[in-house]
Design an enzyme around this catalytic site. Structure first.
Site, PDB file in Angstrom:
ATOM      1  N   LYS A  20       0.851  -1.208   0.000  1.00 58.92           N
ATOM      2  CA  LYS A  20       0.000   0.000   0.000  1.00 58.92           C
ATOM      3  C   LYS A  20       0.875   1.242   0.000  1.00 58.92           C
ATOM      4  CE  LYS A  20      -3.922  -2.339   1.936  1.00 58.92           C
ATOM      5  NZ  LYS A  20      -3.260  -3.603   2.295  1.00 58.92           N
ATOM      6  N   ASP A  44       7.846   9.899  -5.031  1.00 62.07           N
ATOM      7  CA  ASP A  44       8.268   9.036  -6.140  1.00 62.07           C
ATOM      8  C   ASP A  44       9.569   8.287  -5.872  1.00 62.07           C
ATOM      9  OD1 ASP A  44       9.759  11.386  -6.214  1.00 62.07           O
ATOM     10  OD2 ASP A  44       9.351  11.828  -8.331  1.00 62.07           O
ATOM     11  N   PRO A  68     -10.598  -7.518  -1.776  1.00 58.26           N
ATOM     12  CA  PRO A  68     -10.341  -8.161  -0.479  1.00 58.26           C
ATOM     13  C   PRO A  68     -11.565  -8.067   0.426  1.00 58.26           C
ATOM     14  CG  PRO A  68      -9.466  -5.939  -0.450  1.00 58.26           C
ATOM     15  CD  PRO A  68     -10.154  -6.112  -1.790  1.00 58.26           C
TER      16      PRO A  68
HETATM   17  O1  C5P Z   1      -7.072 -12.582   5.641  1.00 59.15           O
HETATM   18  P1  C5P Z   1      -7.919 -11.729   4.739  1.00 59.15           P
HETATM   19  O2  C5P Z   1      -8.672 -12.541   3.724  1.00 59.15           O
HETATM   20  O3  C5P Z   1      -8.803 -10.756   5.483  1.00 59.15           O
HETATM   21  O4  C5P Z   1      -6.844 -10.877   3.905  1.00 59.15           O
HETATM   22  C1  C5P Z   1      -7.191  -9.731   3.182  1.00 59.15           C
HETATM   23  C2  C5P Z   1      -5.931  -9.076   2.704  1.00 59.15           C
HETATM   24  O5  C5P Z   1      -6.259  -7.975   1.885  1.00 59.15           O
HETATM   25  C3  C5P Z   1      -5.012  -8.528   3.802  1.00 59.15           C
HETATM   26  O6  C5P Z   1      -3.684  -8.728   3.357  1.00 59.15           O
HETATM   27  C4  C5P Z   1      -5.325  -7.052   3.842  1.00 59.15           C
HETATM   28  O7  C5P Z   1      -4.197  -6.288   4.239  1.00 59.15           O
HETATM   29  C5  C5P Z   1      -5.649  -6.785   2.379  1.00 59.15           C
HETATM   30  N1  C5P Z   1      -6.507  -5.645   2.052  1.00 59.15           N
HETATM   31  C6  C5P Z   1      -7.726  -5.432   2.653  1.00 59.15           C
HETATM   32  N2  C5P Z   1      -8.486  -4.345   2.291  1.00 59.15           N
HETATM   33  C7  C5P Z   1      -8.071  -3.519   1.326  1.00 59.15           C
HETATM   34  C8  C5P Z   1      -6.850  -3.764   0.685  1.00 59.15           C
HETATM   35  C9  C5P Z   1      -6.091  -4.851   1.065  1.00 59.15           C
HETATM   36  O8  C5P Z   1      -8.149  -6.216   3.491  1.00 59.15           O
HETATM   37  N3  C5P Z   1      -8.837  -2.536   0.910  1.00 59.15           N
END
Ligand code: C5P
Length: 214
Positions: A61, A66, A164
């Protein structure tokens, strides 16, 4: 092997023999800070060495100037894709990062929204302008907020969207695919399962059923 619309979020190490068995079912693997800090760059490379996935996404993230972001991604040469925050803006930050990644043949995903409750989606109009003008390869949008996910899909009909929040954070498997996502990012639901291989097969079956229904 039938691949699921799954990007495996590997924030914890799982036994290599288990990973070898299940990696063929994934489109990609997403690596975040927890595993990178625990194993180091060489340790992560070793974990990934024998896996059959199409995409390795580095999820730091990124949100910096830059020079710093480019310095970071240069060190992570094993990844083909990187996730960055949109709010950091274009000039002096994402614009230069995007040029660098384009020249290296690598992909940039920008965050449209986060999956947790505390994220304020009132900023989305600004984030949307950044994404529109930067034209990244893909977008991250949350499975936990179906309305936001649908808006992002409508705003960006031709972008790859990865989502996610499926499973451990409450999103139901397959629902994000019906709301516009191309892939579901799934972590804990798989790596905390007592039988990850069966869990992955079960997820793929549910995804297929949901896609057929929606
Ligand atoms: O274990 P879980 O399925 O909750 O993992 C979700 C992953 O997605 C984690 O690595 C989290 O940091 C990431 N993530 C998230 N929400 C976002 C972007 C990334 O949960 N908006």
């Amino acid at each position: 092997m039938l691949k699921g619309r799954i990007i495996f979020s590997m924030d914890e190490e799982i036994p290599q023999h288990v990973l070898l068995k299940i990696s063929g079912y994934f489109h990609g693997i997403k690596i975040g800070y927890p595993l990178l800090l625990r194993k180091g760059i060489e340790g992560v490379k070793e974990i990934l060495r024998k896996l059959e996935v199409d995409e390795i996404i580095m999820d730091l993230k990124l949100a910096d100037i830059d020079n710093t972001m480019i310095n970071i991604v240069k060190q992570l040469d094993f990844a083909n894709s990187f996730i960055a925050h949109s709010f950091i803006g274009i000039d002096g930050a994402l614009g230069e990062l995007k040029n660098f990644l384009d020249n290296e043949g690598k992909k940039l995903y920008l965050l449209a929204s986060m999956s947790h409750k505390g994220w304020n989606d009132e900023f989305y109009p600004y984030i949307k302008t950044v994404i529109k003008s930067l034209n990244p390869y893909g977008i991250v949008a949350p499975a936990t907020k179906p309305n936001v996910l649908r808006i992002v899909r409508d705003d960006f009909p031709n972008k790859i969207i990865i989502s996610p929040g499926v499973g451990a954070q409450g999103g139901k498997i397959g629902d994000a695919l019906c709301n516009g996502a191309d892939y579901e990012i799934i972590g804990r639901t798989i790596y905390t399962s007592s039988d990850p291989e069966n869990k992955v097969k079960e997820i793929i079956k549910i995804q297929e059923e949901k896609i057929n229904e929606c």
